[in-house]
Structure formats: structure tokens, C-alpha cells
Design a protein around this motif. Structure first.
Motif, mmCIF file in Angstrom:
data_model
loop_
_atom_site.group_PDB
_atom_site.id
_atom_site.type_symbol
_atom_site.label_atom_id
_atom_site.label_comp_id
_atom_site.label_asym_id
_atom_site.label_seq_id
_atom_site.Cartn_x
_atom_site.Cartn_y
_atom_site.Cartn_z
ATOM 1 N N THR A 39 4.820 -4.233 0.818
ATOM 2 C CA THR A 39 5.911 -5.225 0.833
ATOM 3 C C THR A 39 7.275 -4.571 0.625
ATOM 4 N N SER A 40 7.286 -3.388 -0.005
ATOM 5 C CA SER A 40 8.560 -2.678 -0.104
ATOM 6 C C SER A 40 8.298 -1.192 -0.274
ATOM 7 N N GLU B 255 6.830 -0.083 5.912
ATOM 8 C CA GLU B 255 6.638 -1.432 5.382
ATOM 9 C C GLU B 255 5.730 -2.215 6.315
#
Lengths: 277, 349
Positions: free
Chosen positions: B292-293, B324
């Protein structure tokens, strides 16, 4: 597109009308009588007397305002106490009070037959109508709120950590006031004092009610203008011109003071509330 | 000994600050989120805030005692206070600032703090580091019995901050007096302090060395504050002497710690490895999901997978060609987890 242009013309037009309206009467004072005539009229006995009375009473009144108003403002700005909001409102009350009412109130309090009139007589101070003391009281009454209000704002805008730092460095409250608060607020205090001075110089209503208009004793410039209005219009005009110049000078001083503050300020500390984490 | 002893309480806006601490000639850091009451502690020691109850003493000097009615004025306490943003007097020169409260000679201090060449400069002309040195010199010029530092590094940009952290650390080590500092940054505290107290909602959650707090966080707040991942779940005894934690967000985590009931699993990012396939090592815990990051910080990369942050070298992030939204496996050992009490704070992150 055309509508927008119309709007621009409309607001520019309104501005032109407003500025002309505000400036025209002031210009008229100087145009009505030749400049040389204006200056020579200032040499007349009435004008000199009024100038002396105005300067003398205002100098004393402003000294009193600074002497008592500065600690008052510091107290209100830095202490939290019950009734603080009320105290601020009371300070502001004379600002909105009609000057005639202020004069009447002073008469009721300090006049010979007033609340404190006899007390003052015992102290050897004659206050009643027709004395310089009365003029000084009238000026102080209407002008001091301008100073105290401005001074409260200047003291409130001081960084609390600077005052705290002074305390932790061994300086008591009095030394902190003298070496930190006063120098840092000085420019704001100066601006407030200039406004108070301008208000005092132009004071009319309370003075004529409370002190009367005796040439050489209580007749200030504003009162002299009113008195000369029927007798010698040219003298009235020259006194008016003098007041315009003095007031304009004060206004420019006030406008310039904050600019100096900004350019010479070395403070880089953002506002930090005392109650942070 | 010139020990600083505090035991006081006072109500703050939304909670009560209750604190009991004793420190000797050491650097002690109070860490916690903004609004935890950290600065108020310093203000109490300096005499700028009056506690409701309690006692503050420095060596034989009683600075405050509610029972005896003692409350020494700030100017009469042997306390050096370095304010957040330093609070240097802007209308005075560096020399005037330092000598403002000085008991001894200031020339020596100006030399020692390498600000002698700035003696005639005003605070507005100084850099962040120079300002900090002036602030420290000014506080020490008073020859205090205790030094208080309020967020000493927060006013600086990240680049200056790292350099000054080391400089300050060396300086504090040289001082032979108790130093109490507050910071919201655990990393700053870990570098500067010998001991740390984690403060939340006006209460001390844990006191120990920085490594104590990382090795055995007392609760989820401390774990999260020291940088751990914190996952809520329900624990029960499992196979092989391990504890099985059914996570609230789905999935099961195994831990060597023993616990039953509502717990939080703490695992540090550097104990979480990231891989494309199921790794063939001893890790028992695996979380599979999209990234997600992905943030690269110098030679490290922080990778977030379903709320779990793992730290890998930037080189391995490159080698695995992590992007990502790529689906990867985040793995950590049962021995790398700590089971802690659920956080009961409103001021956590």
C-alpha cells in the motif's frame, strides 16, 4: 466583459467621490486664506495663548496617561483575573461616550459641588471649572482609553516564553517588565501614545463642558477655533490649519511606526500559547 | 547528591497530570505525543506552573511543597530552562542574552559554545544551530542545578537536526548535572537520554533505558511510540507452546509470549522481511497482500503491507523490483513479537 468593466468604473468612481469628499474641506482651509496670512494670524494673542494652553495641558495629561496607563495595560494584558473582561470594557467605555456626557460626568465627579470636589480642595488642588487642572482631567479622560487599549494589545502580543525565560534567568517581575516587556512593546506603545495624543489635542466637548473656555487658562486650540468662529474667521482658519498639520503628522508617525517594527524586528519566534503540552 | 525529585499532580484541560520521578546526574527524557503534558512538567520544575499537590526538590532545596506551603519563585530557583524555539531576547545581542542571568563570567561560555564571534549579533541573524548554542549558554550561565530542555530539536530542519542531535548529545554527556528534556520524537530521546519515561494522558506508562522500551514495551502505546507495528487480536494457547493470536483484521499470528484474551501484537519494522514467494526460513508469521505504500529513506525502504510496516534495505527493494500494488509476503518470526496490553489512551498516534 462589459459588465465587469462597468463594475470597475463604478467602484473607482465611488472611491474618487469618497476621497474628494474627505479631502476637499481640508484643502479648502488652506485655499480660503493665503498661506502668509495663515502664518501671520498664528502670531495673534488668542492663537499663541491657545497653543500654549493646549501644549501645556496635553503634555501633562499625556505624561499622566503614560505613567498610570502603562502599568494598567500590563496588568490587564498579562494577568488572568475575575472581571478582566469587564475591566477592558470599562477602559473602552469613554471611547464611545459622547464627549458632552464625559464633560458632564467629570463635572459631577470632580466639580466643586461634585462627588470628590471637596476632597480635592482639601488636598490643595482646585479642579473646578476654569482651571488648567480641569482641562488636564478632561483630556486624560477622553484620551487615555486610546493609549491603554493600544498598550494592552502590544503587551498581549509579546511572546510569553520570552517573559518566562527572563524569570527563569533570575529576573523578578519588575526587572522582566523593565528589560523585556517594555523594550519589546515600545513601538506599539509609541503608536498608542501618538493616537492618544492626537485625540487629546483635538479634545473639545468634555473640555468646554467641564473646564470652560477662558483665553490663556482653559482655552485650547479647538476651543479657540470655536470662539474665533464668530469674531475673526481668519484666525479660526489659521488655527484649523495648524491642527490639520499637527494631526496629519501624528497619523503619519503612527503609520510609520509598525513599518519600523517589522523591518527592524529580529523576533523569529512563532506564537506559542503558554498552555502547550 | 543534587538529585531532582518530583512528585506532583495537577489537572490539565482533559486529564490529570500525575508524575513521580527522581533523577540523578543523568539525562532523562520525557517522551510522548503532543498534548501529553510534557512541557507542563518542565514548567512545574521551573516554577512557571503551580501544581495542585505534591513536592519538587533539587538536592536539599525544596522548590515546591503543597503541604508546607512552599512555592519558590521562578527567579529564585537554580533551574536552567532552554525553551522550545529557544526564546532568545530579540532586542539583545548574543552576549547580552548570555549575560542576562549570568552568575559567573560569560566570555568563557561564549568560547566554550563557539559563539564568541557572534557576541554582537542579534538572535535574528543566527542559524538554528547557533541559536540552540546561545540558548544553552544562556541557561548554563546561571550555573543551575538542573537543566530543562523543551523539544530542543523541533525547531530545526531535518538536515541540521541530525547533526545537532549528535552535538547536543556530546554536550549533555559533559554536563555534570541532572538534565530533564522533553521530546515527541523517540529517536531524539534514544540518542540524547540515559533513561526515558513514556508519558501519555498525563501518566507515565514506562520508565527505562531506550533499549528497555524497545525490547519490552509495557503496553501498546509504548510499542507504537517506539516505532513498532501494533496489531489488535485475541490470544489463546496454541500448538508447540506458542500463543496463537486471532487478529481483529483477519489472520493468525504466532508468538513466543504468553497471553490470553484481548492483546496487541507488537513487531518492529526491522524484524519484518519482505519477499515475493513464501520464504524458506524459520519465520512462522506471514501476511500476504498488495504493497500500500513504499518509501525509500536513504539506504532503507519502508514497505507497508496490509497495515504492517516492514523495513528492508533499499538494495533488496531494488533487487525484488518492489512497486506499489505488487502482491508480496511480509514475514516475521514468532520470537520477534511481543504481546502487550491494549492501549488505553486517546493521545496515541
Amino acid at each position: 466583459m462589459r459588465r465587469r468593466r462597468l463594475f470597475d468604473v463604478a467602484i473607482a468612481g465611488a472611491t474618487a467621490v469618497a476621497l474628494t469628499f474627505l479631502l476637499l474641506p481640508l484643502v479648502a482651509i488652506f485655499l480660503r486664506v493665503p498661506l502668509g496670512e495663515l502664518v501671520s494670524q498664528l502670531g495673534s494673542g488668542v492663537a499663541v495663548d491657545a497653543l500654549v494652553v493646549t501644549l501645556e495641558t496635553n503634555a501633562i495629561a499625556q505624561a499622566l496617561i503614560l505613567l498610570v496607563g502603562t502599568p494598567t495595560a500590563y496588568f490587564i494584558a498579562t494577568r488572568r483575573f475575575r472581571g478582566r473582561a469587564l475591566a477592558i470594557t470599562l477602559v473602552e467605555l469613554p471611547l464611545v461616550l459622547p464627549p458632552a456626557v464625559a464633560g458632564l460626568a467629570l463635572l459631577a465627579a470632580f466639580g466643586r459641588l461634585g462627588l470628590l470636589g471637596s476632597t480635592f480642595d482639601v488636598l490643595g488642588v482646585t479642579v473646578s471649572t476654569g482651571t488648567k487642572t480641569a482641562v488636564i482631567l478632561a483630556v486624560a479622560y477622553v484620551a487615555s482609553p486610546f493609549y491603554i487599549r493600544g498598550a494592552i494589545a502590544s503587551f498581549e502580543s509579546l511572546d510569553q516564553p520570552l517573559l518566562d525565560a527572563s524569570r527563569t534567568l533570575g529576573a523578578g517581575p519588575a526587572r522582566t517588565f523593565g528589560r523585556i516587556a517594555l523594550p519589546l512593546a515600545a513601538k506599539g506603545l509609541g503608536a498608542a501614545a501618538a493616537l492618544s495624543f492626537a485625540r487629546g489635542i483635538g479634545e473639545f466637548g468634555a473640555t468646554i463642558m467641564f473646564a470652560g473656555s477662558l483665553q490663556g487658562v482653559t482655552q485650547t486650540l479647538s476651543l479657540a477655533i470655536y470662539a474665533q468662529f464668530d469674531l475673526d474667521f481668519d484666525v479660526a482658519l489659521s488655527l484649523g490649519a495648524l491642527l490639520v498639520v499637527v494631526c496629519a503628522a501624528i497619523l503619519f508617525t503612527v503609520k510609520l511606526l509598525p513599518a519600523w517594527t517589522r523591518s527592524s524586528s529580529t523576533s523569529v519566534y512563532p506564537f506559542a500559547p503558554s498552555g502547550s503540552s | 547528591m543534587d538529585a531532582l525529585e518530583l512528585d506532583f499532580g495537577l489537572p490539565l484541560r482533559s486529564f490529570r497530570l500525575e508524575l513521580a520521578l527522581a533523577l540523578g546526574r543523568e539525562t532523562f527524557a520525557l517522551v510522548g505525543p503532543s498534548g501529553a503534558g510534557k512541557t507542563t512538567v518542565l514548567r512545574v520544575v521551573a516554577g512557571l506552573v503551580k501544581p495542585e499537590r505534591g513536592r519538587v526538590s533539587l538536592g536539599d532545596d525544596v522548590l515546591f511543597d503543597s503541604a508546607l506551603g512552599i512555592d519558590v519563585a521562578p527567579e529564585d530557583r537554580r533551574v536552567g530552562f532552554v525553551f522550545q524555539d529557544y526564546a532568545l531576547f530579540p532586542h539583545m545581542t548574543v552576549e547580552q542574552n548570555v549575560s542576562y542571568g549570568a552568575r559567573g563570567r560569560t566570555a568563557e561560555l561564549l568560547e566554550r559554545f563557539r559563539i564568541a564571534h557572534l557576541a554582537r549579533a542579534r538572535p535574528g541573524e543566527l542559524s538554528g544551530g547557533e541559536r540552540q548554542r546561545v540558548g544553552l549558554a544562556r541557561a548554563l550561565a546561571r550555573e543551575p542545578g538542573v537543566l530543562l530542555l523543551d523539544e530542543p530539536l523541533s525547531a530545526l530542519d531535518p538536515h541540521t537536526r541530525a547533526a545537532l542531535r549528535l552535538e547536543l548529545s556530546e554536550l549533555l554527556d559533559e554536563l555534570d548535572l541532572p538534565v530533564l528534556l522533553v521530546t515527541h520524537d523517540f529517536h531524539d530521546a534514544a540518542v540524547l537520554a540515559d533513561r526515558v519515561a513514556a508519558l501519555a494522558d498525563g501518566k507515565v506508562r514506562q520508565v527505562g533505558t531506550p533499549s528497555d522500551l524497545i525490547a519490552a514495551p509495557a503496553d501498546a502505546f509504548v510499542a507504537s511510540f517506539t516505532g513498532a507495528n501494533v496489531l489488535a487480536g485475541v490470544a489463546r494457547p496454541g500448538a508447540g507452546g506458542l500463543t496463537e493470536v486471532e487478529l481483529d483484521g483477519g489472520g493468525v499470528v504466532y508468538s513466543v509470549d504468553e497471553a490470553v484474551g484481548d492483546v496487541e501484537v507488537a513487531v518492529y519494522p526491522w524484524d519484518v522481511s519482505i519477499s515475493r514467494e513464501l520464504p524458506r526460513d524459520s519465520a512462522l508469521n506471514h501476511v500476504r497482500g498488495p504493497i500500500t505504500s513504499l518509501v525509500v529513506l536513504g539506504n532503507r525502504a519502508r514497505v507497508q503491507v496490509r497495515g504492517l510496516v516492514g523495513e528492508v534495505t533499499a538494495a533488496s527493494a531494488e533487487r525484488l523490483a518492489l512497486r506499489e500494488d505488487d502482491v508480496v509476503m511480509a514475514s516475521f518470526k514468532a520470537a520477534a513479537t511481543r504481546l502487550v496490553e491494549q492501549a488505553q489512551t486517546t493521545a496515541g498516534r
